[in-house]
Design a protein around this motif. Structure first.
Motif, PDB file in Angstrom:
ATOM      1  N   ASN A 199       0.880  -1.171   0.000  1.00  0.00           N
ATOM      2  CA  ASN A 199       0.000   0.000   0.000  1.00  0.00           C
ATOM      3  C   ASN A 199       0.916   1.220   0.000  1.00  0.00           C
ATOM      4  OD1 ASN A 199      -1.714   2.133   0.429  1.00  0.00           O
ATOM      5  ND2 ASN A 199      -2.515   1.394   2.384  1.00  0.00           N
ATOM      6  N   PRO A 200       1.026   1.952  -1.137  1.00  0.00           N
ATOM      7  CA  PRO A 200       1.997   3.056  -1.223  1.00  0.00           C
ATOM      8  C   PRO A 200       1.888   4.076  -0.098  1.00  0.00           C
ATOM      9  CG  PRO A 200       1.093   2.567  -3.385  1.00  0.00           C
ATOM     10  CD  PRO A 200       0.304   1.755  -2.401  1.00  0.00           C
ATOM     11  N   VAL A 242       0.760  11.005   1.722  1.00  0.00           N
ATOM     12  CA  VAL A 242      -0.609  11.420   1.424  1.00  0.00           C
ATOM     13  C   VAL A 242      -0.741  11.605  -0.089  1.00  0.00           C
ATOM     14  CG1 VAL A 242      -2.394  13.161   1.791  1.00  0.00           C
ATOM     15  CG2 VAL A 242      -0.811  12.572   3.651  1.00  0.00           C
ATOM     16  N   TYR A 243      -1.637  10.835  -0.708  1.00  0.00           N
ATOM     17  CA  TYR A 243      -1.838  10.924  -2.151  1.00  0.00           C
ATOM     18  C   TYR A 243      -2.634  12.177  -2.487  1.00  0.00           C
ATOM     19  CZ  TYR A 243      -3.202   9.609  -6.893  1.00  0.00           C
ATOM     20  OH  TYR A 243      -3.407   9.589  -8.250  1.00  0.00           O
ATOM     21  N   ARG A 244      -2.140  12.959  -3.475  1.00  0.00           N
ATOM     22  CA  ARG A 244      -2.796  14.224  -3.816  1.00  0.00           C
ATOM     23  C   ARG A 244      -3.362  14.236  -5.227  1.00  0.00           C
ATOM     24  NH1 ARG A 244       1.297  18.843  -1.796  1.00  0.00           N
ATOM     25  NH2 ARG A 244      -0.352  20.131  -2.689  1.00  0.00           N
ATOM     26  N   GLY A 245      -3.295  13.109  -5.916  1.00  0.00           N
ATOM     27  CA  GLY A 245      -3.856  13.032  -7.261  1.00  0.00           C
ATOM     28  C   GLY A 245      -2.782  12.964  -8.321  1.00  0.00           C
ATOM     29  N   GLY A 246      -3.124  12.335  -9.462  1.00  0.00           N
ATOM     30  CA  GLY A 246      -2.155  12.202 -10.541  1.00  0.00           C
ATOM     31  C   GLY A 246      -0.938  11.427 -10.076  1.00  0.00           C
ATOM     32  N   ASN A 247       0.227  12.061 -10.167  1.00  0.00           N
ATOM     33  CA  ASN A 247       1.474  11.438  -9.713  1.00  0.00           C
ATOM     34  C   ASN A 247       2.119  12.252  -8.593  1.00  0.00           C
ATOM     35  OD1 ASN A 247       1.650   9.231 -11.756  1.00  0.00           O
ATOM     36  ND2 ASN A 247       1.636  10.974 -13.154  1.00  0.00           N
ATOM     37  N   THR A 248       1.292  12.968  -7.831  1.00  0.00           N
ATOM     38  CA  THR A 248       1.810  13.843  -6.780  1.00  0.00           C
ATOM     39  C   THR A 248       1.410  13.329  -5.398  1.00  0.00           C
ATOM     40  OG1 THR A 248      -0.113  15.315  -6.872  1.00  0.00           O
ATOM     41  CG2 THR A 248       1.756  15.839  -8.293  1.00  0.00           C
ATOM     42  N   TRP A 249       2.343  13.521  -4.453  1.00  0.00           N
ATOM     43  CA  TRP A 249       2.168  13.088  -3.076  1.00  0.00           C
ATOM     44  C   TRP A 249       2.661  14.174  -2.127  1.00  0.00           C
ATOM     45  CZ3 TRP A 249       0.559   8.010  -1.684  1.00  0.00           C
ATOM     46  CH2 TRP A 249       0.368   7.155  -2.767  1.00  0.00           C
ATOM     47  N   SER A 250       2.167  14.149  -0.924  1.00  0.00           N
ATOM     48  CA  SER A 250       2.745  14.932   0.162  1.00  0.00           C
ATOM     49  C   SER A 250       3.419  13.939   1.092  1.00  0.00           C
ATOM     50  CB  SER A 250       1.672  15.720   0.912  1.00  0.00           C
ATOM     51  OG  SER A 250       2.231  16.393   2.021  1.00  0.00           O
ATOM     52  N   VAL A 251       4.756  14.000   1.144  1.00  0.00           N
ATOM     53  CA  VAL A 251       5.514  13.107   2.017  1.00  0.00           C
ATOM     54  C   VAL A 251       5.806  13.883   3.297  1.00  0.00           C
ATOM     55  CG1 VAL A 251       7.589  11.719   2.290  1.00  0.00           C
ATOM     56  CG2 VAL A 251       6.501  11.902   0.042  1.00  0.00           C
ATOM     57  N   GLN A 252       5.176  13.490   4.377  1.00  0.00           N
ATOM     58  CA  GLN A 252       5.242  14.235   5.630  1.00  0.00           C
ATOM     59  C   GLN A 252       6.114  13.506   6.638  1.00  0.00           C
ATOM     60  OE1 GLN A 252       1.122  14.793   6.732  1.00  0.00           O
ATOM     61  NE2 GLN A 252       0.601  15.701   4.757  1.00  0.00           N
ATOM     62  N   HIS A 268      20.244  21.210  13.053  1.00  0.00           N
ATOM     63  CA  HIS A 268      20.748  22.040  14.152  1.00  0.00           C
ATOM     64  C   HIS A 268      20.222  21.547  15.497  1.00  0.00           C
ATOM     65  CE1 HIS A 268      21.695  25.988  16.181  1.00  0.00           C
ATOM     66  NE2 HIS A 268      22.757  25.831  15.410  1.00  0.00           N
ATOM     67  N   GLY A 269      20.004  20.223  15.611  1.00  0.00           N
ATOM     68  CA  GLY A 269      19.544  19.641  16.864  1.00  0.00           C
ATOM     69  C   GLY A 269      18.068  19.818  17.149  1.00  0.00           C
ATOM     70  N   VAL A 270      17.303  20.345  16.192  1.00  0.00           N
ATOM     71  CA  VAL A 270      15.875  20.597  16.383  1.00  0.00           C
ATOM     72  C   VAL A 270      15.092  19.833  15.326  1.00  0.00           C
ATOM     73  CG1 VAL A 270      14.061  22.346  16.426  1.00  0.00           C
ATOM     74  CG2 VAL A 270      16.340  22.882  17.333  1.00  0.00           C
ATOM     75  N   SER A 271      14.000  19.176  15.730  1.00  0.00           N
ATOM     76  CA  SER A 271      13.133  18.462  14.801  1.00  0.00           C
ATOM     77  C   SER A 271      11.826  19.218  14.611  1.00  0.00           C
ATOM     78  CB  SER A 271      12.827  17.051  15.323  1.00  0.00           C
ATOM     79  OG  SER A 271      13.995  16.250  15.331  1.00  0.00           O
ATOM     80  N   ARG A 272      11.426  19.349  13.360  1.00  0.00           N
ATOM     81  CA  ARG A 272      10.170  20.009  13.026  1.00  0.00           C
ATOM     82  C   ARG A 272       9.463  19.205  11.943  1.00  0.00           C
ATOM     83  NH1 ARG A 272      10.927  22.293  17.068  1.00  0.00           N
ATOM     84  NH2 ARG A 272      11.094  24.532  17.492  1.00  0.00           N
ATOM     85  N   SER A 273       8.131  19.259  11.941  1.00  0.00           N
ATOM     86  CA  SER A 273       7.353  18.586  10.911  1.00  0.00           C
ATOM     87  C   SER A 273       7.481  19.334   9.594  1.00  0.00           C
ATOM     88  CB  SER A 273       5.875  18.505  11.320  1.00  0.00           C
ATOM     89  OG  SER A 273       5.721  17.701  12.467  1.00  0.00           O
ATOM     90  N   VAL A 274       7.694  18.579   8.518  1.00  0.00           N
ATOM     91  CA  VAL A 274       7.859  19.147   7.184  1.00  0.00           C
ATOM     92  C   VAL A 274       7.036  18.314   6.214  1.00  0.00           C
ATOM     93  CG1 VAL A 274       9.496  19.513   5.289  1.00  0.00           C
ATOM     94  CG2 VAL A 274      10.143  20.104   7.623  1.00  0.00           C
ATOM     95  N   ALA A 275       6.430  18.975   5.231  1.00  0.00           N
ATOM     96  CA  ALA A 275       5.719  18.281   4.160  1.00  0.00           C
ATOM     97  C   ALA A 275       6.463  18.513   2.856  1.00  0.00           C
ATOM     98  CB  ALA A 275       4.282  18.775   4.050  1.00  0.00           C
ATOM     99  N   LEU A 276       6.919  17.443   2.224  1.00  0.00           N
ATOM    100  CA  LEU A 276       7.602  17.528   0.942  1.00  0.00           C
ATOM    101  C   LEU A 276       6.575  17.370  -0.174  1.00  0.00           C
ATOM    102  CD1 LEU A 276      10.700  15.220   1.601  1.00  0.00           C
ATOM    103  CD2 LEU A 276      10.564  17.705   1.852  1.00  0.00           C
ATOM    104  N   ASP A 277       6.437  18.399  -1.011  1.00  0.00           N
ATOM    105  CA  ASP A 277       5.581  18.291  -2.189  1.00  0.00           C
ATOM    106  C   ASP A 277       6.332  17.461  -3.225  1.00  0.00           C
ATOM    107  OD1 ASP A 277       3.574  19.901  -1.089  1.00  0.00           O
ATOM    108  OD2 ASP A 277       4.609  21.721  -1.719  1.00  0.00           O
TER     109      ASP A 277
END
Length: 304
Positions: free
Chosen positions: A162-163, A210-220, A226-235
């Motif tokens: 399951n992708p 997260v599938y966004r349609g066509g061939n695009t995804w949001s990879v979260q 710098h020693g800090v973690s933050r949530s990021v969404a890769l288009d």
């Protein structure tokens, strides 16, 4: 898309635009305009349009459609090519010639949904560094953009049956950055910015596809810098899989982008300005062109 619907009309007032928009037009120039909609007729805002001169390939106009799907540009007389792209849609391109004082309208342009590519084979895919680029673009304070890249990194993608259950892990050596300027690179590696001695790695670990349609995804996931973690969404745009390269191994490719805010990672650009270190502004755009190789029992080992 029926490009024969392209219509020409002489401008009556020296200005033109799509949907009633009036654009001041310099003497000897003309305008090109369009209204862009999706396959069900909804206004398509954010579609990217690039116009290039046929004579030398130079980009003469670039922008996005507004919330009403409208785009208008004033151009010198001449022959041009236009490329239109939008998320999950099939790119469209065509050529046109514009005369002085002319209003060239494409009317209502309906974009088509991009054909969905076959997903990659489930299993482990490792990043191929010689065919991968991890770049960053930042605004130099008060000046032009700074372009840089990281030269050393590793990681891979575990593609699930399951992708949406797939995983990505990437580790970047922070000290491997380069912008083509030794003084600036030294500042970026120093304790004022990345502090590579204390934080030698930049890590991204995904937690959701997260599938966004066509061939695009949001990879979260979490980006640790710098020693800090933050949530990021890769288009992310999946570009497909092929057999090719050394030993005809199975490869797949993707392109991903994200915008990072420096102060999210305690990188205080205002303090650097106070010290006279004018490096880059508060946001950084990350761009990744990634090629991976499938790791199966018969996968050949590429030469060094």
């Amino acid at each position: 898309m029926v490009l024969s619907l392209l219509r020409r009309a002489r401008a009556k007032s020296g200005g033109a635009g799509g949907g009633g928009l009036v654009l001041p037009v310099p003497r000897g120039a003309g305008t090109v305009s369009c209204e862009v909609v999706d396959p069900v007729g909804q206004k398509l805002g954010g579609a990217e349009i690039t116009v290039t001169a046929k004579a030398d390939g130079r980009v003469v106009a670039k922008g996005t459609t507004d919330l009403f799907g409208l785009f208008t540009a004033a151009l010198p007389a001449g022959e041009y090519g236009l490329l239109m792209t939008a998320e999950s849609m099939r790119p469209a391109s065509w050529s046109f010639y514009i005369e002085p004082g002319e209003t060239l309208t494409m009317g209502r342009v309906e974009m088509e949904v991009a054909q969905q590519l076959e997903p990659p084979t489930p299993g482990m895919w490792l990043i191929d560094p010689p065919h991968t680029a991890i770049r960053f673009i930042a605004k130099h304070v008060g000046m032009a953009n700074v372009h840089g890249r990281f030269q050393k990194f590793e990681g891979g993608v575990r593609v699930a049956e399951n992708p949406e259950e797939s995983e990505v892990r990437v580790r970047i050596e922070a000290a491997s950055l380069t912008t083509g300027n030794k003084t600036r690179d030294g500042h970026l590696r120093s304790a004022d910015f990345l502090d590579v001695e204390n934080y030698p790695y930049i890590d991204f670990v995904s937690d959701r596809f997260v599938y966004r349609g066509g061939n695009t995804w949001s990879v979260q996931g979490a980006l640790t810098l710098h020693g800090v973690s933050r949530s990021v969404a890769l288009d992310t745009s999946y570009l497909g899989a092929v057999n090719g390269g050394y030993g005809e191994e199975l490869r797949c490719a993707a392109r991903a982008t994200a915008e990072l805010h420096r102060e999210d990672y305690t990188l205080n650009w205002r303090n650097m300005l106070a010290k006279g270190i004018a490096i880059v502004g508060p946001t950084v755009r990350l761009e990744m062109d990634i090629q991976t190789m499938f790791q199966g029992p018969d996968t050949p080992t590429p030469p060094e």
